[in-house]
Design a protein around this motif. Structure first.
Motif, PDB file in Angstrom:
ATOM      1  N   ARG A   1       0.817  -1.228   0.000  1.00  0.00           N
ATOM      2  CA  ARG A   1       0.000   0.000   0.000  1.00  0.00           C
ATOM      3  C   ARG A   1       0.843   1.268   0.000  1.00  0.00           C
ATOM      4  O   ARG A   1       0.361   2.350  -0.303  1.00  0.00           O
ATOM      5  N   ARG A   2       2.107   1.162   0.355  1.00  0.00           N
ATOM      6  CA  ARG A   2       2.994   2.331   0.311  1.00  0.00           C
ATOM      7  C   ARG A   2       3.841   2.290  -0.956  1.00  0.00           C
ATOM      8  O   ARG A   2       3.787   1.325  -1.710  1.00  0.00           O
ATOM      9  N   ASP A   3       4.688   3.331  -1.145  1.00  0.00           N
ATOM     10  CA  ASP A   3       5.518   3.287  -2.348  1.00  0.00           C
ATOM     11  C   ASP A   3       6.953   2.877  -2.056  1.00  0.00           C
ATOM     12  O   ASP A   3       7.836   3.008  -2.891  1.00  0.00           O
TER      13      ASP A   3
ATOM     14  N   SER B   1       1.779   1.322  -3.894  1.00  0.00           N
ATOM     15  CA  SER B   1       0.600   2.150  -3.575  1.00  0.00           C
ATOM     16  C   SER B   1      -0.690   1.472  -4.018  1.00  0.00           C
ATOM     17  O   SER B   1      -1.584   2.099  -4.564  1.00  0.00           O
TER      18      SER B   1
ATOM     19  N   LYS C   1      -3.206   6.084  -5.258  1.00  0.00           N
ATOM     20  CA  LYS C   1      -2.869   7.441  -5.708  1.00  0.00           C
ATOM     21  C   LYS C   1      -3.778   7.903  -6.831  1.00  0.00           C
ATOM     22  O   LYS C   1      -4.305   9.006  -6.813  1.00  0.00           O
TER      23      LYS C   1
END
Lengths: 109, 308
Positions: free
Chosen positions: B177-179, B202, B223
């Motif tokens: 879920r993060r980059d 993401s 995003k």
């Protein structure tokens, strides 16, 4: 009698599909810790239900086609067969009482 | 099980913390029972090799370690009851442990119910459990030989699981879920240089799709908010752990993540209620730490019962 039989692709038809009694099939592998933990539970049930229910074991490494045919994606998976078809699937850690519930349900006419 | 039974000490949970608490309590001469809903041994029974438990220089299979701990506690008098705990109530001078099958009464409760993998909480996840949804790559990886699978998560556990799948599967897509990965540098580098592993940054899973087995994941780019599907035959969920403390929510204050707060003697805010192992706030989440907690909790329980 009273101990799970090792079955393979060749013997599955006779020992499970065409069996007169409902059959619990334990899909397992040597590298699977929980399989080793559940094996004695299944053996105890095999004693307890001897004569009413059959018990079989399938090593998924030796029998990938059987594992694939029944969609085994996690082990241990226990499948209860009745009338040649799987009627109940139990995945992973299961206490004895849960297994007994599934077996008793399969023994109902 | 009878509706009400009396015990001195009830240990809830049969992992390393509970089994060690049971060993110490039994050796102290206390009448102790361990309540376990599944198989004795705890989370370690899924570990093919435990290499950081002292005394086993060549490592030991987690299931063997669990079995040895169980037999050792049993030899010293610990008894086991199968049951799923649903609540703990504090009455005047005793405690009631409510289970799926009835009530157990005791003087001391040692809560050692550990933690379990956090679920995604999306449609299809529960339905397809054991049909392609898995929380343990080392357990189920070999059943996905030559296929494409997803690993959800970006921490050490997720990347370790992804790397362990390389030996079996054809392609691994890490969905995070993060980059960037949270995993340690060494794991990150190994994963990023592994040709079978690719990354979707993401991105979150919104649905697990399939009939009798997993066929696709419905994904969302957080995003761009764009949704798209990914064909996989398996999804390994590694987004952290959650403590099994739901049954304590009405008995004790829990921290925001659900962990039990204890002092160094494993005492909680409720006299006679102790906690040990992974359910404790700031637990090291190691087998040896859980065992140490269990020993401490049992010694504290003994003091409590003697009124020291």
């Amino acid at each position: 009698m009273g101990k799970p039989n090792d079955v393979n692709e060749a013997s599955f038809e006779a020992e499970v599909i065409k069996a007169a009694n409902p059959t619990l099939v334990d899909f397992w592998a040597t590298w699977c810790g929980p399989c080793r933990m559940i094996a004695p539970v299944v053996e105890a049930l095999a004693e307890e239900y001897a004569g009413r229910m059959n018990f079989a074991k399938v090593n998924v490494d030796a029998e990938p086609k059987l594992a694939n045919k029944y969609g085994i994606r996690s082990i241990p998976t226990l499948l209860v067969f009745k009338g040649g078809k799987p009627v109940k699937q139990l995945v992973g850690n299961q206490p004895k009482e849960e297994l007994k519930k599934a077996l008793d349900a399969a023994l109902q006419p | 099980m009878s509706s009400i039974s009396e015990h001195e000490v009830i240990i809830v949970g049969g992992g390393p913390a509970g089994l060690t608490a049971g060993l110490y309590a039994s050796r102290a001469g206390l009448k102790a029972v361990a309540l376990e809903k599944g198989l004795i041994g705890g989370q370690i029974i899924n570990a093919p090799l435990v290499e950081n438990y002292p005394g086993f220089p060549h490592g030991i299979a987690g299931s063997d370690l669990g079995d040895l701990m169980c037999r050792q506690a049993e030899k010293h008098g610990l008894r086991f009851i199968t049951g799923d705990v649903v609540g703990v109530e504090v009455a005047d001078g005793y405690k009631v442990v409510r289970t799926s099958d009835g009530e157990l009464r005791c003087k001391v409760v040692i809560a050692a119910t550990g933690s379990e993998r956090q679920k995604l909480g999306v449609p299809g996840e529960q339905l397809l459990l054991g049909r392609g949804v898995s929380y343990c790559a080392t357990c189920d990886g070999p059943l996905f030989r030559g296929e494409t699978v997803a690993v959800v998560g970006g921490g050490d556990v997720a990347i370790t699981e992804a790397l362990s799948l390389v030996a079996f599967v054809n392609k691994i897509v890490v969905i995070h879920r993060r980059d960037e990965l949270r995993a340690s540098a060494i794991l990150r580098e190994r994963a990023q240089s592994e040709p079978k592993i690719s990354f979707l940054w993401s991105t979150v899973v919104s649905d697990v799709l399939g009939d009798d087995k997993v066929r696709e994941l419905s994904l969302r780019d957080v995003k761009t908010v764009r949704s798209f599907n990914l064909e996989v035959s398996g999804v390994f969920v590694c987004i952290g752990h959650r403590p099994n403390t739901d049954y304590l929510a009405h008995t004790l204050p829990l921290d925001p993540a659900g962990y039990v707060i204890t002092d160094v003697q494993m005492r909680t805010d409720v006299p006679g209620l102790f906690a040990a192992g992974d359910i404790r706030q700031n637990s090291a989440r190691q087998v040896v730490a859980a065992a140490g907690d269990g020993a401490t909790a049992a010694l504290s329980a003994e003091k409590f019962l003697k009124g020291i």
